[in-house]
Design a protein around this motif. Structure first.
Motif, PDB file in Angstrom:
ATOM      1  N   ILE A   1      29.461 -17.651  20.926  1.00  0.00           N
ATOM      2  CA  ILE A   1      28.034 -17.421  20.703  1.00  0.00           C
ATOM      3  C   ILE A   1      27.810 -16.643  19.411  1.00  0.00           C
ATOM      4  CG2 ILE A   1      26.042 -16.137  21.599  1.00  0.00           C
ATOM      5  CD1 ILE A   1      26.852 -17.218  24.381  1.00  0.00           C
ATOM      6  N   VAL A   2      28.642 -15.635  19.158  1.00  0.00           N
ATOM      7  CA  VAL A   2      28.512 -14.870  17.912  1.00  0.00           C
ATOM      8  C   VAL A   2      28.685 -15.781  16.698  1.00  0.00           C
ATOM      9  CG1 VAL A   2      29.666 -13.128  16.463  1.00  0.00           C
ATOM     10  CG2 VAL A   2      29.105 -12.598  18.840  1.00  0.00           C
ATOM     11  N   LEU A   3      29.738 -16.602  16.717  1.00  0.00           N
ATOM     12  CA  LEU A   3      30.015 -17.458  15.562  1.00  0.00           C
ATOM     13  C   LEU A   3      28.918 -18.508  15.359  1.00  0.00           C
ATOM     14  CD1 LEU A   3      33.860 -18.035  15.927  1.00  0.00           C
ATOM     15  CD2 LEU A   3      32.677 -16.505  14.333  1.00  0.00           C
ATOM     16  N   CYS A   4      28.490 -19.158  16.425  1.00  0.00           N
ATOM     17  CA  CYS A   4      27.539 -20.264  16.283  1.00  0.00           C
ATOM     18  C   CYS A   4      26.089 -19.814  16.160  1.00  0.00           C
ATOM     19  CB  CYS A   4      27.681 -21.233  17.450  1.00  0.00           C
ATOM     20  SG  CYS A   4      29.244 -22.129  17.427  1.00  0.00           S
ATOM     21  N   HIS A   5      25.699 -18.785  16.894  1.00  0.00           N
ATOM     22  CA  HIS A   5      24.293 -18.398  16.900  1.00  0.00           C
ATOM     23  C   HIS A   5      23.972 -17.255  15.951  1.00  0.00           C
ATOM     24  CE1 HIS A   5      23.160 -21.169  20.016  1.00  0.00           C
ATOM     25  NE2 HIS A   5      24.235 -20.811  20.701  1.00  0.00           N
ATOM     26  N   PHE A   6      24.847 -16.295  15.831  1.00  0.00           N
ATOM     27  CA  PHE A   6      24.566 -15.168  14.951  1.00  0.00           C
ATOM     28  C   PHE A   6      25.072 -15.432  13.532  1.00  0.00           C
ATOM     29  CE2 PHE A   6      24.481 -13.195  19.148  1.00  0.00           C
ATOM     30  CZ  PHE A   6      23.278 -12.509  19.086  1.00  0.00           C
ATOM     31  N   GLU A   7      26.258 -15.994  13.416  1.00  0.00           N
ATOM     32  CA  GLU A   7      26.823 -16.276  12.097  1.00  0.00           C
ATOM     33  C   GLU A   7      26.493 -17.689  11.605  1.00  0.00           C
ATOM     34  OE1 GLU A   7      28.229 -14.147   9.944  1.00  0.00           O
ATOM     35  OE2 GLU A   7      27.591 -12.685  11.428  1.00  0.00           O
ATOM     36  N   GLU A   8      25.863 -18.476  12.451  1.00  0.00           N
ATOM     37  CA  GLU A   8      25.393 -19.814  12.113  1.00  0.00           C
ATOM     38  C   GLU A   8      26.490 -20.734  11.590  1.00  0.00           C
ATOM     39  OE1 GLU A   8      22.016 -19.190   9.564  1.00  0.00           O
ATOM     40  OE2 GLU A   8      20.845 -18.300  11.179  1.00  0.00           O
ATOM     41  N   MET A   9      27.682 -20.599  12.151  1.00  0.00           N
ATOM     42  CA  MET A   9      28.778 -21.508  11.815  1.00  0.00           C
ATOM     43  C   MET A   9      28.528 -22.840  12.508  1.00  0.00           C
ATOM     44  SD  MET A   9      32.443 -19.675  12.129  1.00  0.00           S
ATOM     45  CE  MET A   9      32.953 -18.381  11.036  1.00  0.00           C
ATOM     46  N   GLY A  10      28.982 -23.896  11.897  1.00  0.00           N
ATOM     47  CA  GLY A  10      28.955 -25.193  12.552  1.00  0.00           C
ATOM     48  C   GLY A  10      30.024 -25.244  13.634  1.00  0.00           C
TER      49      GLY A  10
END
Length: 195
Positions: free
Chosen positions: A141-150
């Motif tokens: 969740i941190v990577l995809c939603h907060f850091e906006e990683m694909g």
């Protein structure tokens, strides 16, 4: 996956930093440090620990830069993986050290009445719900939603398949939604009972 090499925008900097180029090393830090720190802080919820993790991640990055083979993977993805592993280690250590009867976190006395207090409580509830997630769900969740990683990059950082990442995200979102809906129901029930 095809045998083509992965394009890495930081590849040249990594090679130069590994060869001892201090300007390249500084550029690499400027490029990666803010994101590495944010990921660590969001996973750990502690700025001092996040700084320690970022420092350790860069120590490992300098060692890896000396032997890094451009084209095999993106260096930034590798650094995120190292960062997450360091965070997971700290979270496991915390679980061993924390006692169930630990004192609750103190409320912020500087919060204003009304909306400010509600916002602070809502932020605290979200943080608590995030902290309650299993570490891999939280990291996804941190990577995809907060850091906006694909999804592809986040899956690589977590060393899982895209399907596994999507499963982690789905379970994490479901757990967060459940925790926050339970909290909202509690608040709404409390409002109706007061009258």
């Amino acid at each position: 996956m095809t045998s083509s090499t992965i394009q890495d925008p930081l590849g040249d900097l990594v090679v130069r930093a590994g060869a001892g180029d201090s300007h390249a090393a500084n550029a690499l830090v400027r490029a990666l440090l803010p994101r590495v720190f944010r990921v660590a802080q969001r996973v750990l919820h502690d700025a001092a620990e996040a700084e320690d993790v970022a420092q350790e991640a860069f120590i490992r990055a300098w060692k890896a830069a000396k032997t890094w083979k451009p084209g095999a993977a993106k260096f930034e993805t590798w650094v995120h993986r190292v960062t997450l592993n360091l965070c997971f280690d700290r979270l496991r250590r915390r679980k061993r050290l924390v006692h169930e009867d630990a004192a609750p976190e103190q409320a912020d006395d500087t919060a204003s009445a009304g909306d400010g207090m509600f916002d602070a409580q809502r932020s605290k509830r979200i943080r608590q719900a995030m902290e309650a997630l299993p570490e891999r769900q939280r990291a996804a969740i941190v990577l995809c939603h907060f850091e906006e990683m694909g999804n592809i990059e986040a899956a690589a950082a977590l060393e899982v398949s895209i399907e596994a990442l999507e499963s982690l995200l789905s379970r994490g979102r479901r757990a967060l939604r459940g925790a926050l809906l339970d909290e909202a129901a509690h608040w709404m029930g409390g409002i109706g009972e007061g009258g």
